[in-house]
Design an enzyme around this catalytic site. Structure first.
Site, PDB file in Angstrom:
ATOM      1  N   ASP A 235       0.848  -1.192   0.000  1.00 29.19           N
ATOM      2  CA  ASP A 235       0.000   0.000   0.000  1.00 29.19           C
ATOM      3  C   ASP A 235       0.885   1.244   0.000  1.00 29.19           C
ATOM      4  O   ASP A 235       1.395   1.655   1.040  1.00 29.19           O
ATOM      5  CB  ASP A 235      -0.923   0.009   1.218  1.00 29.19           C
ATOM      6  CG  ASP A 235      -2.070  -0.962   1.088  1.00 29.19           C
ATOM      7  OD1 ASP A 235      -2.226  -1.525  -0.007  1.00 29.19           O
ATOM      8  OD2 ASP A 235      -2.811  -1.147   2.061  1.00 29.19           O
TER       9      ASP A 235
ATOM     10  N   GLU B  40     -11.329  -8.071  -0.525  1.00 29.71           N
ATOM     11  CA  GLU B  40     -11.489  -9.529  -0.538  1.00 29.71           C
ATOM     12  C   GLU B  40     -12.573  -9.974   0.440  1.00 29.71           C
ATOM     13  O   GLU B  40     -12.798  -9.346   1.483  1.00 29.71           O
ATOM     14  CB  GLU B  40     -10.156 -10.196  -0.170  1.00 29.71           C
ATOM     15  CG  GLU B  40      -9.055  -9.869  -1.156  1.00 29.71           C
ATOM     16  CD  GLU B  40      -7.657 -10.176  -0.648  1.00 29.71           C
ATOM     17  OE1 GLU B  40      -6.758 -10.378  -1.485  1.00 29.71           O
ATOM     18  OE2 GLU B  40      -7.456 -10.208   0.583  1.00 29.71           O
TER      19      GLU B  40
ATOM     20  N   THR C 293      -6.011 -14.964  -6.042  1.00 28.24           N
ATOM     21  CA  THR C 293      -4.671 -14.379  -6.101  1.00 28.24           C
ATOM     22  C   THR C 293      -3.568 -15.434  -6.078  1.00 28.24           C
ATOM     23  O   THR C 293      -3.825 -16.625  -6.121  1.00 28.24           O
ATOM     24  CB  THR C 293      -4.452 -13.429  -4.912  1.00 28.24           C
ATOM     25  OG1 THR C 293      -4.468 -14.202  -3.711  1.00 28.24           O
ATOM     26  CG2 THR C 293      -5.523 -12.370  -4.845  1.00 28.24           C
TER      27      THR C 293
ATOM     28  N   GLU D  54      -5.036 -13.126 -10.251  1.00 26.40           N
ATOM     29  CA  GLU D  54      -4.011 -12.080 -10.195  1.00 26.40           C
ATOM     30  C   GLU D  54      -2.732 -12.663  -9.617  1.00 26.40           C
ATOM     31  O   GLU D  54      -2.754 -13.660  -8.902  1.00 26.40           O
ATOM     32  CB  GLU D  54      -4.459 -10.933  -9.267  1.00 26.40           C
ATOM     33  CG  GLU D  54      -5.793 -10.328  -9.597  1.00 26.40           C
ATOM     34  CD  GLU D  54      -6.281  -9.391  -8.498  1.00 26.40           C
ATOM     35  OE1 GLU D  54      -5.589  -9.268  -7.459  1.00 26.40           O
ATOM     36  OE2 GLU D  54      -7.356  -8.791  -8.667  1.00 26.40           O
TER      37      GLU D  54
ATOM     38  N   LEU E 157       2.215 -10.147  -5.712  1.00 27.27           N
ATOM     39  CA  LEU E 157       3.206  -9.077  -5.669  1.00 27.27           C
ATOM     40  C   LEU E 157       3.883  -9.005  -7.032  1.00 27.27           C
ATOM     41  O   LEU E 157       3.896  -9.989  -7.773  1.00 27.27           O
ATOM     42  CB  LEU E 157       4.242  -9.327  -4.572  1.00 27.27           C
ATOM     43  CG  LEU E 157       3.734  -9.244  -3.126  1.00 27.27           C
ATOM     44  CD1 LEU E 157       4.854  -9.567  -2.151  1.00 27.27           C
ATOM     45  CD2 LEU E 157       3.134  -7.875  -2.815  1.00 27.27           C
TER      46      LEU E 157
END
Length: 583
Positions: A168, A253, A409, A447, A450
């Site tokens: 973030d 999520e 993810t 996705e 990282l």
């Protein structure tokens, strides 16, 4: 935030192994476009697994099975690739930052073959001035820019805070007027056993309590989406948007905020249950009383966020989680999450009814401690997943009621890249969740967690995107609906990184050029229909019975390194050995 901690982050169901009956395939059709092909698809809405050989498509059950001929068979293997925009592309002041620079980057992505981009549409920015005072001007400018650059768009209804987690880079809180309610009533926020409040999002415990100027959280989310639809009507009509992902919790999520760096969590801590606000405590007490156990309380033996499973009475071998009381709590805790997601997705479906767009929702990739009996980190997050209990298929079944895409993810993760003490099995977790989504006849997307810029990471994504490889004659057995790459950064555009990224994009497209018409790779859109009838919890929980996941091939047959040359292969091998030795 759009990721899973400490990791680098379907199309039509043509195949479902192990079932002898035909499987219904939802095929959306667009009028007056590719008529001949669509007329054929209209008559062929079922897939016969028993008869599936290569690209064999079946007529409805009463009709004879006939093979389908594809005009461009390799396009049936095409997986569209999207790129996640920067978290702060729209500033806290509700301004599109550095439009000229972004335009240049978007054009480079388009030239590289990228299909579209994803963006967080932050609640804390759009409705910051007061209840139902929406300002969409900056996002309209962004959407127009994306459209002018001939890219598609995935929009996330981000009802959570940005900030406090890995990756973030900016801080975007919830709307100020929401936080002010929390000052006088802090129990609107998720709370751990120590009394620490998490202001990343509103607790599901108050989903239907009118604490916000007479509105409930569910009503606030619905009103926000209604305003989005009204103000983005032209972009919805032009089909710029391919899906609307509905935020259902922290990081968008569907989970509890069990682990948060800003509250001291460190990988691979087990996290903490977050159900100790007074509303969830009262709900649990009521549920326990109905079950004939008014004496039961919420767990007091589950440890702290940075503990390991065996250091706690709850998660250790033969611990509380295996007792009648523990099982009751975990069922209640995970069921509250199911009900929360179901209700908000139902509201989203009502809002976007008739729009040519799909809904999507995201499940977190909690891969650490997966190799242990208790799966502690998953349990604290709200996924009641054990070796003998599937905690993800009930979620997928609930998504199916709303015809929502399941987004998952950590597609890029390999077990060998994780520290041994984390007991991680990311590859098996991805296999389990994706298989569960496909078994529930969902479109499945994903996705990376990282940023990765290396062939190993890209190859793992490619493997998960087509777990059984390509089929040169038509649709592959399994294929993800789409993959979103995290994230658009200056580092991505460095020459070496961008060169390999372009190869990755080409491989995602099964060595095909960019296809601007999704219908050519059999992604059709129709006006959204109403969600199916509510599924009773007992029917959702039938999906907890473990089923063996679909098999994955050992390595992708669309290897990025193969296109990078001999020396790239050597470097990849050296890096792999280095990482294994390091861990």
């Amino acid at each position: 935030m759009r990721m899973t901690i400490n990791t680098f982050e379907v199309h039509e169901r043509y195949f479902q192994k192990g079932m002898a009956i035909p499987i219904r395939v939802e095929r959306a059709k667009k009028p007056n476009s590719r008529i001949k092909q669509q007329q054929a698809f209209k008559q062929q809405r079922y897939v016969s697994v028993a008869a599936f050989k290569g690209a064999a498509i079946a007529q409805p059950p009463e009709a004879p099975i006939v093979p389908q001929t594809y005009e461009e068979p390799m396009l049936a293997n095409y997986v569209p690739i999207y790129v996640m925009l920067q978290l702060g592309v729209i500033t806290n002041d509700n301004v599109l930052e550095d439009k000229a620079k972004l335009e240049k980057q978007l054009k480079e992505l388009r030239a590289a073959g990228v299909d579209g981009v994803m963006v967080d549409v932050w609640w804390g920015i759009v409705e910051s001035k007061g209840p139902q005072q929406y300002d969409w001007s900056a996002y309209r400018s962004l959407f127009q820019l994306v459209q002018d650059c001939k890219l598609k768009l995935q929009a996330i209804m981000s009802f959570h805070q940005c900030g406090g987690n890995v990756g973030d880079s900016v801080f975007i809180p919830l709307p100020k007027w929401v936080l002010e309610v929390g000052e006088s009533n802090p129990d609107i926020f998720y709370t751990n056993r120590s009394g620490l409040r998490n202001k990343e999002c509103i607790s599901l415990g108050v989903d239907n309590k009118p604490f916000f100027n007479g509105r409930t959280p569910v009503q606030m989310y619905s009103d926000y989406m209604k305003s989005f639809r009204e103000n983005m009507a032209d972009f919805l009509e032009s089909e710029l948007l391919i899906d609307v992902e509905v935020g259902l919790g922290p990081a968008g999520e569907l989970r509890y905020p069990s682990y948060q760096e800003s509250q001291g969590w460190e990988f691979p801590g087990i996290g903490e249950f977050n159900c100790y606000d007074k509303y969830l405590q009262a709900d649990f007490k009521e549920a326990a009383t109905r079950a004939g156990h008014p004496e039961w309380e919420l767990p007091d033996d589950a440890g702290l966020c940075n503990d390991i499973p065996e250091s706690t009475k709850f998660f250790r071998s033969k611990g509380t989680y295996q007792t009648e009381k523990g099982k009751f709590f975990l069922t209640w805790y995970s069921n509250k999450l199911l009900t929360h997601g179901d209700e908000i997705l139902d509201q989203a479906n009502k809002v976007f009814l008739g729009c040519r767009v799909k809904l999507a929702a995201k499940i977190a990739g909690i891969h650490w401690w997966y190799k242990t009996e208790s799966h502690a980190a998953e349990l604290t997050s709200g996924y009641y997943n054990l070796n003998d209990r599937d905690g993800y298929r009930p979620v997928a079944r609930m998504f199916g009621r709303h015809n929502a895409i399941l987004n998952f993810t950590c597609l890029e993760m390999r077990n060998s890249e994780q520290p041994e003490e984390a007991k991680s099995c990311a590859q098996e977790l991805v296999q389990q969740v994706l298989s569960g989504g496909w078994r529930e006849n969902l479109e499945v997307a994903g996705e990376n967690a990282l940023p990765r810029y290396d062939s190993e990471g890209y190859n793992q994504i490619l493997l998960n995107a087509r777990p059984n490889g390509v089929n040169k004659k038509g649709p592959p057995k399994l294929r993800m609906y789409g993959v979103t790459y995290l994230r658009l950064t200056e580092k991505l555009f460095q020459k070496q990184n961008f060169d390999i990224f372009k190869i990755f994009v080409k491989k995602m497209h099964a060595n095909q050029d960019l296809c601007p018409d999704p219908e050519k790779y059999y992604h059709y859109t129709v006006p959204m229909e109403r969600s199916k009838p509510k599924i009773p919890l007992e029917n959702l929980l039938e999906a907890t019975k473990p089923v063996k996941p679909y098999p994955w091939i050992e390595a992708t047959d669309m290897n990025v390194s193969e296109a990078s040359g001999f020396f790239a292969d050597i470097i990849a091998i050296i890096l792999s050995v280095f990482r294994r030795n390091r861990n």
